[in-house]
Design a protein around this motif. Sequence first.
Motif, short mmCIF file in Angstrom:
data_model
loop_
_atom_site.label_atom_id
_atom_site.label_comp_id
_atom_site.label_asym_id
_atom_site.label_seq_id
_atom_site.Cartn_x
_atom_site.Cartn_y
_atom_site.Cartn_z
N ALA A 60 -12.65 -52.48 36.53
CA ALA A 60 -11.62 -51.94 35.57
C ALA A 60 -10.35 -51.88 36.16
N ASP B 182 -6.47 -50.04 28.87
CA ASP B 182 -7.59 -50.05 29.79
C ASP B 182 -8.70 -51.17 29.59
N ILE C 126 -12.54 -52.65 30.98
CA ILE C 126 -13.75 -52.11 31.81
C ILE C 126 -14.87 -53.19 31.31
N GLY D 87 -19.84 -47.78 33.89
CA GLY D 87 -18.71 -47.54 33.18
C GLY D 87 -18.05 -46.24 33.01
N LEU E 59 -16.31 -45.84 36.53
CA LEU E 59 -15.15 -46.50 36.36
C LEU E 59 -13.93 -46.11 35.81
N LEU E 60 -14.40 -45.76 34.76
CA LEU E 60 -13.50 -45.11 33.59
C LEU E 60 -12.87 -43.77 34.21
N LEU F 110 -10.38 -44.61 36.89
CA LEU F 110 -9.32 -45.33 36.57
C LEU F 110 -8.35 -44.15 35.91
N SER G 275 -18.91 -48.98 23.65
CA SER G 275 -17.42 -48.50 24.22
C SER G 275 -16.71 -47.43 23.71
#
Length: 172
Positions: A71, A88, A90, A102, A105-106, A109, A133
């Motif tokens: 990401a 962003d 990813i 995910g 990571l988000l 981030l 998403s």
Amino acid sequence: MPTHELVICPATAGDLDVVGDIYAHYVTSSVATFDENPPEASDWQRKLDDLNARHLPFLIARAGDEIVGFAYAAPWRVKPAYRYSVEDTIYLAPDRTGRGTGRALLDALLRQCAASGVRQVIAVIADTGSDASVTLHRSVGFREVGRLTGVGHKHGRWIDTVLMQLDLTDQS
């Protein structure tokens, strides 16, 4: 491997071949990205260098020795007045979807974006027929702020994009 065994860390030059391989899968087999040709290794190095110079995060997720996703936050637009807004990105290894990678990571981030002084995070999500998403972004507070109709054409079809936004100044 359970999510708690994931390690999220900054990407390095040594990670970029795997990052490129993950992304190439989506370029060639999906409409999740509007790229039609996978970027070269040198393109990934330039992106990493640029984001590092801007103090913006480029992260990878590791499960053991394997990179299973990445990401990053890149400038939303090049004009100086947009400097506190990012977009962003990813992507996960195809076998890592639906396992919390995910989200991990988000979350990381967004924390790093806030620490870097970012105020607004924009997600531009291809409307592929899957809500994964959009659901991921909504789960951390993004809200849908618009739709661009038929703006992409790939693999013989027209694709909309959903625009989502998160105001990091509203985070408690």
